[in-house]
Design a protein around this motif. Structure first.
Motif, PDB file in Angstrom:
ATOM      1  N   LYS A  63       0.827  -1.205   0.000  1.00 34.93           N
ATOM      2  CA  LYS A  63       0.000   0.000   0.000  1.00 34.93           C
ATOM      3  C   LYS A  63       0.865   1.260   0.000  1.00 34.93           C
ATOM      4  CE  LYS A  63      -3.855   2.141   2.475  1.00 34.93           C
ATOM      5  NZ  LYS A  63      -4.750   2.023   3.647  1.00 34.93           N
ATOM      6  N   SER A  64       1.903   1.260   0.867  1.00 32.38           N
ATOM      7  CA  SER A  64       2.778   2.434   0.914  1.00 32.38           C
ATOM      8  C   SER A  64       3.527   2.621  -0.400  1.00 32.38           C
ATOM      9  CB  SER A  64       3.768   2.288   2.061  1.00 32.38           C
ATOM     10  OG  SER A  64       4.581   1.154   1.862  1.00 32.38           O
ATOM     11  N   LEU A  65       3.976   1.513  -1.003  1.00 34.40           N
ATOM     12  CA  LEU A  65       4.673   1.614  -2.289  1.00 34.40           C
ATOM     13  C   LEU A  65       3.735   2.101  -3.394  1.00 34.40           C
ATOM     14  CD1 LEU A  65       6.846  -1.622  -2.205  1.00 34.40           C
ATOM     15  CD2 LEU A  65       7.645   0.727  -2.027  1.00 34.40           C
ATOM     16  N   ASP A  66       2.506   1.610  -3.393  1.00 33.43           N
ATOM     17  CA  ASP A  66       1.540   2.065  -4.393  1.00 33.43           C
ATOM     18  C   ASP A  66       1.247   3.558  -4.237  1.00 33.43           C
ATOM     19  OD1 ASP A  66       1.377  -0.417  -5.495  1.00 33.43           O
ATOM     20  OD2 ASP A  66      -0.364  -1.031  -4.299  1.00 33.43           O
ATOM     21  N   GLU A  67       1.115   4.015  -2.985  1.00 35.39           N
ATOM     22  CA  GLU A  67       0.849   5.442  -2.772  1.00 35.39           C
ATOM     23  C   GLU A  67       2.010   6.299  -3.253  1.00 35.39           C
ATOM     24  OE1 GLU A  67       0.043   5.838   1.318  1.00 35.39           O
ATOM     25  OE2 GLU A  67      -1.993   4.973   1.232  1.00 35.39           O
ATOM     26  N   GLN A  68       3.222   5.913  -2.896  1.00 33.54           N
ATOM     27  CA  GLN A  68       4.362   6.700  -3.346  1.00 33.54           C
ATOM     28  C   GLN A  68       4.530   6.632  -4.857  1.00 33.54           C
ATOM     29  OE1 GLN A  68       7.934   5.911  -1.305  1.00 33.54           O
ATOM     30  NE2 GLN A  68       7.125   6.503   0.708  1.00 33.54           N
ATOM     31  N   ARG A  69       4.287   5.442  -5.457  1.00 30.19           N
ATOM     32  CA  ARG A  69       4.405   5.333  -6.913  1.00 30.19           C
ATOM     33  C   ARG A  69       3.380   6.228  -7.609  1.00 30.19           C
ATOM     34  NH1 ARG A  69       1.546   2.478 -10.144  1.00 30.19           N
ATOM     35  NH2 ARG A  69       0.652   1.251  -8.456  1.00 30.19           N
ATOM     36  N   ARG A  70       2.110   6.225  -7.085  1.00 28.85           N
ATOM     37  CA  ARG A  70       1.094   7.100  -7.682  1.00 28.85           C
ATOM     38  C   ARG A  70       1.455   8.576  -7.546  1.00 28.85           C
ATOM     39  NH1 ARG A  70      -2.445   3.185  -5.438  1.00 28.85           N
ATOM     40  NH2 ARG A  70      -2.740   4.459  -3.568  1.00 28.85           N
ATOM     41  N   PHE A  71       2.024   8.907  -6.358  1.00 27.64           N
ATOM     42  CA  PHE A  71       2.418  10.305  -6.146  1.00 27.64           C
ATOM     43  C   PHE A  71       3.453  10.737  -7.164  1.00 27.64           C
ATOM     44  CE2 PHE A  71       5.607  13.114  -4.221  1.00 27.64           C
ATOM     45  CZ  PHE A  71       4.836  14.244  -4.036  1.00 27.64           C
ATOM     46  N   TRP A  72       4.484   9.931  -7.343  1.00 27.17           N
ATOM     47  CA  TRP A  72       5.556  10.309  -8.268  1.00 27.17           C
ATOM     48  C   TRP A  72       5.106  10.225  -9.719  1.00 27.17           C
ATOM     49  CZ3 TRP A  72       9.389  13.052  -6.762  1.00 27.17           C
ATOM     50  CH2 TRP A  72       9.853  12.969  -5.461  1.00 27.17           C
ATOM     51  N   GLU A  73       4.243   9.243 -10.036  1.00 24.24           N
ATOM     52  CA  GLU A  73       3.737   9.181 -11.404  1.00 24.24           C
ATOM     53  C   GLU A  73       2.892  10.403 -11.736  1.00 24.24           C
ATOM     54  OE1 GLU A  73       1.691   5.544 -11.688  1.00 24.24           O
ATOM     55  OE2 GLU A  73       3.518   4.311 -11.957  1.00 24.24           O
ATOM     56  N   ASN A  74       2.023  10.786 -10.794  1.00 25.33           N
ATOM     57  CA  ASN A  74       1.207  11.993 -11.033  1.00 25.33           C
ATOM     58  C   ASN A  74       2.068  13.238 -11.156  1.00 25.33           C
ATOM     59  OD1 ASN A  74      -1.175  10.536 -10.953  1.00 25.33           O
ATOM     60  ND2 ASN A  74      -1.347  10.728  -8.726  1.00 25.33           N
ATOM     61  N   ARG A  75       3.088  13.335 -10.306  1.00 26.94           N
ATOM     62  CA  ARG A  75       3.956  14.513 -10.389  1.00 26.94           C
ATOM     63  C   ARG A  75       4.731  14.531 -11.703  1.00 26.94           C
ATOM     64  NH1 ARG A  75       7.808  16.784  -5.576  1.00 26.94           N
ATOM     65  NH2 ARG A  75       8.549  18.638  -6.680  1.00 26.94           N
ATOM     66  N   LEU A  76       5.242  13.342 -12.107  1.00 23.82           N
ATOM     67  CA  LEU A  76       5.959  13.278 -13.379  1.00 23.82           C
ATOM     68  C   LEU A  76       5.050  13.606 -14.546  1.00 23.82           C
ATOM     69  CD1 LEU A  76       8.598  12.512 -14.831  1.00 23.82           C
ATOM     70  CD2 LEU A  76       7.815  10.160 -14.869  1.00 23.82           C
ATOM     71  N   LEU A  77       3.802  13.110 -14.468  1.00 26.28           N
ATOM     72  CA  LEU A  77       2.852  13.405 -15.539  1.00 26.28           C
ATOM     73  C   LEU A  77       2.532  14.896 -15.595  1.00 26.28           C
ATOM     74  CD1 LEU A  77       1.015  12.220 -17.725  1.00 26.28           C
ATOM     75  CD2 LEU A  77      -0.728  11.899 -15.977  1.00 26.28           C
ATOM     76  N   LEU A  78       2.348  15.521 -14.442  1.00 30.82           N
ATOM     77  CA  LEU A  78       2.088  16.973 -14.424  1.00 30.82           C
ATOM     78  C   LEU A  78       3.264  17.755 -14.978  1.00 30.82           C
ATOM     79  CD1 LEU A  78       0.340  17.322 -10.949  1.00 30.82           C
ATOM     80  CD2 LEU A  78      -0.732  17.555 -13.204  1.00 30.82           C
ATOM     81  N   LEU A  79       4.478  17.343 -14.582  1.00 33.03           N
ATOM     82  CA  LEU A  79       5.663  18.039 -15.098  1.00 33.03           C
ATOM     83  C   LEU A  79       5.789  17.876 -16.610  1.00 33.03           C
ATOM     84  CD1 LEU A  79       8.255  17.173 -12.317  1.00 33.03           C
ATOM     85  CD2 LEU A  79       7.190  19.386 -12.746  1.00 33.03           C
ATOM     86  N   LYS A  80       5.509  16.657 -17.092  1.00 39.25           N
ATOM     87  CA  LYS A  80       5.582  16.440 -18.545  1.00 39.25           C
ATOM     88  C   LYS A  80       4.533  17.261 -19.282  1.00 39.25           C
ATOM     89  CE  LYS A  80       7.638  11.837 -18.580  1.00 39.25           C
ATOM     90  NZ  LYS A  80       7.450  10.424 -18.950  1.00 39.25           N
ATOM     91  N   ARG A  81       3.333  17.319 -18.712  1.00 32.31           N
ATOM     92  CA  ARG A  81       2.284  18.121 -19.340  1.00 32.31           C
ATOM     93  C   ARG A  81       2.650  19.605 -19.366  1.00 32.31           C
ATOM     94  NH1 ARG A  81      -3.242  15.506 -16.745  1.00 32.31           N
ATOM     95  NH2 ARG A  81      -3.180  13.525 -17.919  1.00 32.31           N
ATOM     96  N   GLU A  82       3.184  20.088 -18.254  1.00 26.27           N
ATOM     97  CA  GLU A  82       3.596  21.494 -18.225  1.00 26.27           C
ATOM     98  C   GLU A  82       4.701  21.768 -19.233  1.00 26.27           C
ATOM     99  OE1 GLU A  82       4.674  22.361 -14.269  1.00 26.27           O
ATOM    100  OE2 GLU A  82       2.609  22.290 -13.476  1.00 26.27           O
ATOM    101  N   ALA A  83       5.656  20.794 -19.328  1.00 26.77           N
ATOM    102  CA  ALA A  83       6.727  20.983 -20.312  1.00 26.77           C
ATOM    103  C   ALA A  83       6.182  20.974 -21.733  1.00 26.77           C
ATOM    104  CB  ALA A  83       7.781  19.892 -20.137  1.00 26.77           C
TER     105      ALA A  83
END
Length: 268
Positions: A63-83
């Motif tokens: 559960k903790s790994l899934d939460e952290q993975r989702r957090f970083w995936e969402n952040r990476l996706l937001l950064l890619k979209r902004e770029a």
């Protein structure tokens, strides 16, 4: 390197003390952003056959790994979209500036190029999103497989530990039975030896009692025989004394008659 105040500085308002106070404190590793909890032996340590605890620890870690993975995936996706948006806006501005300079050539060509650029950008964005989803699915699948493999390894380890524990318990029980049997045999042997000694002592006492009884009977018979002999001697003595008394009585009777002759004396 942390600069500390010198030993000679005793005042808390000195320059060295101020420099020391202005230095930021180091944060522990758990408070830093982006550090995932370790899945070491402490999270999956189990006792003999404690499978429920293993499953709970695995679920919490997952559960903790899934939460952290989702957090970083969402952040990476937001950064890619902004770029991508920044690139698209910069490109559109560049095209706008070029089209403004070439407005005399024709606005239709510029619109077509802008539409093509937009469609190309949208296709690229969709392809990237699709690739990201595939990567997520592959990552989830690999994580699920790794967790299943770990659970299987833990179950096999717990089964082996159970088997070894059962073998150890059976060996200990067998050794205890052997020790108890040995003790019982020794106790039985000691009891048998004691019984033999008691029987032997009883036989010896019986033999001694028989011998003593025979000796007593022999002594009693000897005493009885001696008593009989003494009785016979006493009877003879009594007969002789009776005869002597009778003789004395006759002599007295003769003396009283005073007609005693030599022939009478000889007869007496």
């Amino acid at each position: 390197m942390i600069r500390r105040p010198p030993r000679s500085t005793l005042s808390s308002s000195s320059a060295a003390s101020d420099v020391y106070k202005r230095q930021p404190a180091k944060r522990p590793m758990q408070e830093r952003k982006g550090t995932a909890p370790s899945m070491g032996s402490s999270a999956l340590t189990t006792g003999d056959g404690n499978l429920s605890r293993v499953c709970v620890d695995v679920k919490r870690t997952k559960k903790s790994l899934d939460e952290q993975r989702r957090f970083w995936e969402n952040r990476l996706l937001l950064l890619k979209r902004e770029a991508e948006k920044a690139k698209a806006t910069a490109h559109l501005r560049r095209l706008a500036t070029t089209t403004a300079s070439k407005s005399a050539v024709g606005s239709e060509t510029v619109e077509k190029q802008l539409e093509e650029e937009r469609s190309h950008t949208e296709r690229a964005r969709m392809e990237k999103l699709h690739a990201i989803e595939e990567q997520k699915a592959a990552h989830r699948k690999a994580l699920r497989q790794s967790l299943q493999q770990r659970i299987h390894d833990k179950l096999s380890t717990s089964k082996e530990s159970k088997r070894s524990a059962e073998e150890r318990r059976s060996l200990v029980q067998r050794l205890r039975d052997e020790v108890s049997d040995t003790k019982k045999q020794k106790r039985d042997k000691v009891l048998a030896d004691r019984q033999k000694a008691r029987d032997k002592a009883a036989r010896i006492r019986a033999m001694r009692n028989e011998e003593a009884t025979r000796n007593y009977e022999a002594k009693i018979r000897h005493i009885q025989e001696e008593g009989e002999e003494v009785d016979g001697i006493i009877k003879g003595y009594m007969q002789e004394s009776q005869q002597l008394l009778e003789t004395l009585k006759r002599l007295e009777g003769l003396q009283q008659a005073s007609n005693l002759t030599a022939a009478d004396i000889e007869t007496v």
